[in-house]
Design an enzyme around this catalytic site. Structure first.
Site, PDB file in Angstrom:
ATOM      1  N   PRO A   1       0.904  -1.078  -0.014  1.00 22.30           N
ATOM      2  CA  PRO A   1       0.154   0.025  -0.030  1.00 22.30           C
ATOM      3  C   PRO A   1       0.753   1.204  -0.053  1.00 22.30           C
ATOM      4  O   PRO A   1       1.877   1.284   0.709  1.00 22.30           O
ATOM      5  CB  PRO A   1      -0.802  -0.175   1.210  1.00 22.30           C
ATOM      6  CG  PRO A   1       0.007  -0.994   2.076  1.00 22.30           C
ATOM      7  CD  PRO A   1       0.749  -1.959   1.410  1.00 22.30           C
ATOM      8  N   MET A   2       0.556   2.191  -0.937  1.00 24.60           N
ATOM      9  CA  MET A   2       1.271   3.528  -0.984  1.00 24.60           C
ATOM     10  C   MET A   2       0.204   4.729  -1.159  1.00 24.60           C
ATOM     11  O   MET A   2      -0.306   4.450  -1.973  1.00 24.60           O
ATOM     12  CB  MET A   2       2.249   3.615  -2.148  1.00 24.60           C
ATOM     13  CG  MET A   2       3.517   2.302  -1.857  1.00 24.60           C
ATOM     14  SD  MET A   2       4.437   2.294  -3.446  1.00 24.60           S
ATOM     15  CE  MET A   2       3.463   1.415  -4.506  1.00 24.60           C
ATOM     16  N   ALA A   3       0.302   5.564  -0.277  1.00 20.97           N
ATOM     17  CA  ALA A   3      -0.502   6.676  -0.578  1.00 20.97           C
ATOM     18  C   ALA A   3      -0.315   7.413  -1.664  1.00 20.97           C
ATOM     19  O   ALA A   3       0.903   7.852  -1.943  1.00 20.97           O
ATOM     20  CB  ALA A   3      -0.213   7.592   0.854  1.00 20.97           C
TER      21      ALA A   3
ATOM     22  N   CYS B   1       4.030   3.306   8.086  1.00 20.74           N
ATOM     23  CA  CYS B   1       3.959   4.619   7.613  1.00 20.74           C
ATOM     24  C   CYS B   1       5.022   5.424   8.064  1.00 20.74           C
ATOM     25  O   CYS B   1       4.694   5.734   9.321  1.00 20.74           O
ATOM     26  CB  CYS B   1       2.756   5.231   7.082  1.00 20.74           C
ATOM     27  SG  CYS B   1       3.151   6.770   6.200  1.00 20.74           S
TER      28      CYS B   1
ATOM     29  N   LYS C   1       0.787  -4.402   9.011  1.00 19.26           N
ATOM     30  CA  LYS C   1       1.974  -3.831   8.260  1.00 19.26           C
ATOM     31  C   LYS C   1       2.658  -2.865   9.390  1.00 19.26           C
ATOM     32  O   LYS C   1       2.268  -1.993   9.873  1.00 19.26           O
ATOM     33  CB  LYS C   1       1.777  -3.242   6.911  1.00 19.26           C
ATOM     34  CG  LYS C   1       3.042  -2.877   6.343  1.00 19.26           C
ATOM     35  CD  LYS C   1       2.730  -2.233   5.005  1.00 19.26           C
ATOM     36  CE  LYS C   1       3.669  -2.138   4.018  1.00 19.26           C
ATOM     37  NZ  LYS C   1       5.109  -1.139   4.219  1.00 19.26           N
TER      38      LYS C   1
ATOM     39  N   ASP D   1      12.938  -2.423  -0.546  1.00 19.08           N
ATOM     40  CA  ASP D   1      14.100  -2.387  -1.725  1.00 19.08           C
ATOM     41  C   ASP D   1      14.013  -3.554  -2.593  1.00 19.08           C
ATOM     42  O   ASP D   1      15.277  -4.150  -3.238  1.00 19.08           O
ATOM     43  CB  ASP D   1      15.432  -2.496  -0.950  1.00 19.08           C
ATOM     44  CG  ASP D   1      15.797  -1.054  -0.174  1.00 19.08           C
ATOM     45  OD1 ASP D   1      15.076  -0.080  -0.430  1.00 19.08           O
ATOM     46  OD2 ASP D   1      16.793  -0.983   0.416  1.00 19.08           O
TER      47      ASP D   1
ATOM     48  N   GLY E   1       6.626  -2.066  -3.517  1.00 19.14           N
ATOM     49  CA  GLY E   1       6.252  -0.894  -3.637  1.00 19.14           C
ATOM     50  C   GLY E   1       6.843  -0.013  -4.859  1.00 19.14           C
ATOM     51  O   GLY E   1       6.339  -0.126  -5.588  1.00 19.14           O
TER      52      GLY E   1
END
Length: 332
Positions: free
Chosen positions: A20-22, A104, A143, A206, A228
């Site tokens: 998940p990435m905002a 996050c 997470k 990474d 990601g």
């Protein structure tokens, strides 16, 4: 070889997950990554305070129409009761897996005692885990990072708390909150977590090539991987990693024709999902990612970022690729 990945009653098509990435893992991006080989795609985080859900941004983040099962939604906040309520409302809205964000590192999240800031307050973590698990009848995942800072890598402790609370899977980014995205991810802590619990553990951080994926799986013993930033502009990375882990052979990179087709389809989906005004603006960063190693002087991107009309964006992408097309593989 890719391990089989299960989250509660769900057996994933494979154990490669879109992290998940905002501002990135919206519905168009999730659908594209699933199409290109991801076994699961987790939504960008939904703030736990449902009083803020009336905003356009929140409404779009809650839109899962047409997504393949299982649908995983990440929630973020620092209040156990609020997070429990957010979990219930998201399940009513179609979520089949609830993911709690304790990973996050963004200041605007951590300053509100949410995200990875929670790892500093272990009693609050325990309260949140129990409250959310008790609130819903779908699997809840967590997470997190390896710890608050390098002197306080408490992920193994929180992992055991999570397992005791009924959390069904963990994903761990191989950096601390203090590291943000600087330096290199470390995987020893993830290996320690995997050795300390019986629930599935997914490694993150990474993972940007098939070889790195293989290394991280071997080093950590993880049940799968979260990918990601490496998928930004290269959503085909999932099929390439899956193919390598399954066969030991590299899959050929996408041709210029395929990249053009995928990029245009992605832009059309963004325009349709957000509407022209917002979609045109969001499309700019994605085009920047797709072309970051190809448009080296950024001349095309500077011009593209001035376009205000959806059709103009599509026309310029077609013109750009027609000028490149001579059969070579796209340099991703």
């Amino acid at each position: 070889m890719l391990p089989e990945a299960k989250i509660g009653p769900y057996t994933l098509p494979n154990s490669l997950i879109v992290a998940p990435m905002a501002g990135v893992t919206d519905r168009p991006f999730r659908l594209l990554c699933r199409r290109l080989g991801a076994g699961l795609a987790v939504s960008e985080m939904v703030i736990a305070d449902s009083r803020l859900w009336h905003t356009r941004k929140s409404r779009l983040r809650l839109d899962h129409a047409g997504e393949p099962e299982p649908r995983s939604v990440q929630i973020a906040g620092g209040d156990a009761e609020m997070l429990a309520n957010a979990a219930r409302l998201n399940v009513e809205n179609g979520a089949q897996i609830i993911d709690i964000n304790m990973g996050c590192p963004a200041k605007k999240v951590c300053n509100k005692a949410a995200g990875s800031a929670l790892m500093k307050d272990e009693p609050l973590v325990r309260d949140i885990l129990h409250a959310v698990v008790d609130a819903v009848d779908v699997p809840v995942t967590l997470k997190m990072r390896t710890g608050w800072d390098r002197e306080h890598r408490n992920a193994p402790l929180i992992a055991r708390m999570a397992q005791d609370a009924g959390i069904q899977a963990l994903s761990i980014h191989g950096r601390t909150r203090a590291d943000a995205y600087k330096g290199e991810a470390e995987y020893d802590t993830i290996a320690a977590v995997k050795a300390s619990v019986e629930i599935p553990v997914f490694a993150n951080g990474d993972i940007d090539s098939p070889e790195k994926a293989q290394h991280v799986l071997k080093h950590t013993g993880a049940d799968g991987l979260l990918i990601g930033r490496a998928a930004q502009g290269s959503p085909w990375i999932f099929r390439e990693i899956e193919h390598f882990l399954r066969t030991g052979q590299h899959m050929a990179g996408p041709s210029l024709d395929e990249v053009e087709t995928l990029l245009i389809e992605h832009l059309i989906a963004l325009h349709g999902f957000y509407g022209e005004h917002m979609g045109v603006r969001i499309a700019r960063k994605h085009v920047g990612w797709y072309l970051q190693s190809h448009d080296e002087d950024k001349q095309f991107r500077r011009h593209f970022n001035q376009l205000e009309v959806a059709q103009a964006q599509l026309d310029h992408i077609e013109q750009y690729f027609s000028g490149l097309r001579n059969g070579e593989v796209f340099a991703a």
